[in-house]
Motif scaffolding. Structure first.
Motif, short mmCIF file in Angstrom:
data_model
loop_
_atom_site.label_atom_id
_atom_site.label_comp_id
_atom_site.label_asym_id
_atom_site.label_seq_id
_atom_site.Cartn_x
_atom_site.Cartn_y
_atom_site.Cartn_z
N TYR A 299 46.07 41.40 42.97
CA TYR A 299 46.60 42.31 41.96
C TYR A 299 45.53 42.67 40.92
N LYS A 300 45.75 43.79 40.27
CA LYS A 300 44.94 44.21 39.13
C LYS A 300 45.92 44.48 38.00
N SER A 301 45.83 43.71 36.94
CA SER A 301 46.74 43.86 35.80
C SER A 301 45.91 43.86 34.52
N ILE A 302 46.07 44.90 33.73
CA ILE A 302 45.29 44.94 32.50
C ILE A 302 46.21 45.03 31.28
N HIS A 303 46.28 46.05 30.60
CA HIS A 303 46.91 46.25 29.30
C HIS A 303 47.88 45.16 28.82
N LYS B 3 41.62 35.99 56.21
CA LYS B 3 42.19 34.64 56.14
C LYS B 3 43.71 34.62 56.04
N TYR B 4 44.33 35.79 55.93
CA TYR B 4 45.77 35.84 55.68
C TYR B 4 46.49 36.75 56.67
N ASP B 5 47.76 36.43 56.91
CA ASP B 5 48.59 37.20 57.83
C ASP B 5 49.34 38.34 57.11
N LEU B 6 49.74 38.08 55.87
CA LEU B 6 50.46 39.05 55.05
C LEU B 6 49.78 39.11 53.69
N ILE B 7 49.48 40.33 53.24
CA ILE B 7 48.76 40.49 51.98
C ILE B 7 49.49 41.50 51.11
N GLY B 8 49.77 41.10 49.88
CA GLY B 8 50.35 42.00 48.90
C GLY B 8 49.26 42.59 48.03
N PHE B 9 49.40 43.86 47.72
CA PHE B 9 48.44 44.56 46.86
C PHE B 9 49.23 45.18 45.71
N GLY B 10 48.83 44.90 44.46
CA GLY B 10 49.58 45.44 43.34
C GLY B 10 48.70 45.86 42.17
N SER B 11 49.24 46.83 41.42
CA SER B 11 48.52 47.38 40.28
C SER B 11 49.49 48.14 39.40
N GLY B 12 49.06 48.37 38.16
CA GLY B 12 49.76 49.36 37.35
C GLY B 12 49.45 50.73 37.93
N LYS B 13 50.19 51.71 37.50
CA LYS B 13 50.00 53.07 38.02
C LYS B 13 49.30 53.91 36.96
#
Length: 150
Positions: A7-11, A43-53
């Protein structure tokens, strides 16, 4: 099954809150994008990707990361986002699919937004208090649904 969430999370940490709840539910390894390199994908079977828009797309550093990924076989993914408007962005799903990921779903919710006009027009920000407990519960439910799909 090995699961990772990137994930990328800022503010305001909106996306991080969602990522943490999903990681706990899925018993996934959680990675802030700044601490990840490309070889983690293998290295992973399932990967979540997340960010603000940001202007209908994820944060530019997550976009760059996804664009640089090699094509994959037999990798599953899911995507999630937070934003002032609480609507899905579609960019991650579309671009991960182009790389060969089977995207199992997308989660999105409103997040506290103080970017530009939101701060001025809404007297200090939009969606104060979000993600709230209901949003976190929805994130848990989404993560549970992924277990069934996988």
């Amino acid at each position: 099954m090995k699961i990772a969430i990137i994930y990328k999370s800022i503010h305001h940490g909106n996306t991080k809150k969602i990522a943490e709840v999903m990681a706990e539910t899925l018993k996934a390894d959680l990675f802030d994008l700044k601490d990840v390199n490309m070889d983690v994908i293998g290295k992973y079977d399932l990967i979540g990707f997340g960010s603000g828009k940001y202007f209908l797309r994820p944060h530019k550093k997550l976009r760059n990361f996804v664009e640089k990924l090699d094509n994959v076989d037999s990798k599953k993914a899911f995507v999630f986002s937070t934003s002032g408007d609480g609507k899905p962005m579609g960019w991650l799903e579309k671009n991960l699919s182009k790389k060969g990921f089977d995207v199992l779903g997308e989660f999105y919710c409103k997040g506290f937004d103080t970017y530009a006009f939101a701060k001025i027009i809404h007297r200090g920000g939009l969606n104060k208090g979000n993600p709230d407990e209901k949003d976190l519960e929805n994130a848990r439910n989404f993560a549970e649904s992924l277990k069934k799909k996988f």
